[in-house]
Every structure is written in C-alpha cells, then in structure tokens.
Design an enzyme around this catalytic site. Structure first.
Site, mmCIF file in Angstrom:
data_model
loop_
_atom_site.group_PDB
_atom_site.id
_atom_site.type_symbol
_atom_site.label_atom_id
_atom_site.label_comp_id
_atom_site.label_asym_id
_atom_site.label_seq_id
_atom_site.Cartn_x
_atom_site.Cartn_y
_atom_site.Cartn_z
ATOM 1 N N LYS A 205 0.807 -1.225 0.000
ATOM 2 C CA LYS A 205 0.000 0.000 0.000
ATOM 3 C C LYS A 205 0.838 1.271 0.000
ATOM 4 C CE LYS A 205 -4.426 -1.862 1.101
ATOM 5 N NZ LYS A 205 -5.453 -2.210 2.068
ATOM 6 N N ARG A 239 -3.738 -10.193 4.400
ATOM 7 C CA ARG A 239 -4.161 -10.162 2.993
ATOM 8 C C ARG A 239 -2.983 -9.642 2.181
ATOM 9 N NH1 ARG A 239 -6.306 -6.641 -0.641
ATOM 10 N NH2 ARG A 239 -7.866 -7.473 -2.057
HETATM 11 N N1 PMM Z 1 -7.575 -3.742 0.636
HETATM 12 C C1 PMM Z 1 -7.924 -3.705 -0.667
HETATM 13 C C2 PMM Z 1 -9.010 -4.466 -1.141
HETATM 14 N N2 PMM Z 1 -9.700 -5.271 -0.310
HETATM 15 N N3 PMM Z 1 -10.052 -6.170 1.842
HETATM 16 C C3 PMM Z 1 -9.725 -6.227 3.138
HETATM 17 N N4 PMM Z 1 -10.422 -7.032 3.970
HETATM 18 N N5 PMM Z 1 -8.699 -5.485 3.653
HETATM 19 C C4 PMM Z 1 -7.953 -4.644 2.876
HETATM 20 O O1 PMM Z 1 -7.047 -3.980 3.406
HETATM 21 C C5 PMM Z 1 -8.274 -4.545 1.485
HETATM 22 C C6 PMM Z 1 -9.352 -5.339 0.998
HETATM 23 C C7 PMM Z 1 -7.158 -2.837 -1.609
HETATM 24 O O2 PMM Z 1 -6.023 -3.488 -2.073
HETATM 25 P P1 PMM Z 1 -5.917 -4.206 -3.537
HETATM 26 O O3 PMM Z 1 -6.338 -3.177 -4.564
HETATM 27 O O4 PMM Z 1 -4.509 -4.635 -3.667
HETATM 28 O O5 PMM Z 1 -6.838 -5.401 -3.561
#
Ligand code: PMM
Length: 271
Positions: A205, A239
């Site tokens: 991030k 995650r």
């Molecule tokens: N971050 C993203 C998308 N989904 N879900 C959860 N539970 N926690 C997160 O921090 C989260 C998420 C954004 O990241 P990406 O674009 O790499 O999927």
C-alpha cells in the site's frame, strides 16, 4: 490470504489477471505458495476508483471461482465485494467467505452471508473509495475504527450472521494518512478486545511507498515489516499479494512468538 484481483485498475496489479485463465493460474500459484485463502475481487477499491456494475463484477469473478474449483483448488475462496448480489452468486459458485470493504454498506449483505453460512470480513473505511483520501481526520483513529467495527459486528449478528464466522479489519489505506496507518498497525491489539480475529491488509500500500520510496511492485520488504509487526500485535490473517514471502516471514515470526492462537477457529470454518 492471497489476493487475486480480476480488475483492469487495481493499484498494484490492475489488468494483470483480467483474463480468467490467468487469474486461475495465479490463484493456484498463490495456493502452492502457501495461501490458506484466495481472495477474488472484481472491483477496484483504490482511491478514486470508479464503481463497477454487479453484472460486470460477476462476469469477472464467477469464471475464476469456478475455474479454481474445477482445477481442484481446496483452499477457502473469498469473494471481495460490497454487493450482496455478487456475494450470493459467488457463494453459490463455491466461495465460503465474503470480504466486504464497506462493512454491510449493502443492506442485503448480512442476510446473504447468514443464509449461505459464509464467513464475513467487515472492514473499516472512512467515506468511499472516491473520497476517502481527501484529508481524513480522526481524534483517535484506533478508537474510532474500533467503535465502527463494534457497531458493524453488532449489525451483522443482529441480521443473523453467526458471530463465530465474523472477522474484523481496520482497513489500512481506506481513509487514512500514513500516520493513521502506522498507529493502527502498532495499536492493532486494541481491536482484539472486540473478541473477533483481525485481518490486516497492508500489502504494497501507498504508505509503504511513502516510507521506502519504492514503486508499487517493489514494496515487499516494507510489506513484510508491516505484516510481521501486525502479527506480533495480534493479526490473525494477512491479505497479501506476495504469498511466498509472507508465508516465510510468518513461519519465522510465529516460531519466535509462539502458537497460532487464532488458527483453530479459522481451520474449522474453512474445512
Ligand atoms: N484492501 C484492498 C481491497 N480489499 N479487503 C480487506 N479485507 N482489507 C484490505 O485492506 C483490502 C481489501 C485494496 O487493495 P488491492 O487493490 O490490492 O486489492
């Protein structure tokens, strides 16, 4: 939890796995790398991202869920969606977890999870992806996130979701400055008093880029630091994009820190 983004515009891997076959292949690789869960997402939630229709989201994610299962994937499949209609179809296709970054923004979501006996991840976000990074302010970020998650947990349980199946996530990067993100990770333990396991999504991030000067594809070192400290503070699930590295870091961190205290309930849900 390994990330499979089937989107043209996610911040770190947008467009890479839009083709279902490539997404399935990527998911299988993450499983081989040591993921316990595969999180399939068809809508980008990066700051400023445009909304996607349920039809388009379904068109992206259902073939991937079906493809993973057809390929013999035995890992728990999570659907990253804020739409009840998408969650319902994904559960019918074989997903067992709903990852809802809006924490029940769709009034039908809890009912879908209750009926489908799925697990549910409730995440904190301030505002919407369109607006969330416009000068987010808090008096005490941890207290506010905790209060929000407590209310979401109560709503989900009131709507029939089994409390034992609910996970909570502070939503790193969702309406937070660098300092907010650092404080949330450092004080993650305070969220444990809600009685549910904590998910942490710090992978690649922006705050890591700010601190290291690295571009999005080159943030694994910073990600590992955030994740290991998150686990030390009580995170039960990470995650991540880079599963192999995260798994190795976790194996060493857990060898030092001791038992996997939250693993048991998770195994029970996934099997
Ligand atoms: N971050 C993203 C998308 N989904 N879900 C959860 N539970 N926690 C997160 O921090 C989260 C998420 C954004 O990241 P990406 O674009 O790499 O999927």
């Amino acid at each position: 939890m390994g990330i499979v983004n089937v989107t043209p515009d996610s911040f770190s891997d947008g467009g890479e796995f839009l083709d279902p076959e490539r997404a399935v292949e990527h998911g299988l690789q993450l499983a081989a790398d040591g993921a316990d869960v595969l999180d399939i997402g068809g809508e980008s939630t990066r700051p400023g991202a445009a909304e996607v229709s349920a039809e388009e989201e379904l068109r992206r994610v259902i073939p991937v869920i079906e493809g993973l299962i057809a390929a013999g994937c035995t890992k728990a499949i999570s659907i990253d969606t804020s739409k009840a209609a998408v969650a319902e179809r994904a559960l019918a296709a074989g997903a067992v977890i709903v990852n809802d970054v809006t924490a029940l923004g769709d009034a039908g979501m809890a009912g879908v999870c209750a009926r489908g006996s799925s697990s549910l991840i409730l995440m904190h976000m301030k505002g919407t992806p369109r607006t969330m990074q416009e000068d987010p302010t808090y008096d005490d970020v941890v207290a506010e996130v905790r209060e929000f998650l407590a209310a979401a947990l109560e709503r989900a349980v009131d709507d029939g979701v089994d409390e034992d199946r609910i996970w909570l996530d502070p939503g790193i990067g969702f309406g937070k400055t660098v300092e907010h993100n650092l404080e949330l990770i450092d004080r993650l333990g305070e969220l444990r008093s809600l009685g549910r396991p904590i998910v942490l999504g710090a992978s690649r991030k922006r705050f890591i880029g700010t601190l290291t000067g690295r571009e999005v594809g080159d943030r694994v070192g910073g990600t590992l630091a955030a994740n290991v400290i998150g686990v030390a503070r009580g995170a039960a699930m990470l995650r991540v994009h880079d599963v192999r590295e995260a798994r190795e870091a976790l194996d060493v961190a857990e060898a030092i820190l001791g038992t996997r205290e939250w693993r048991e309930p998770w195994t029970a849900v996934a099997s």
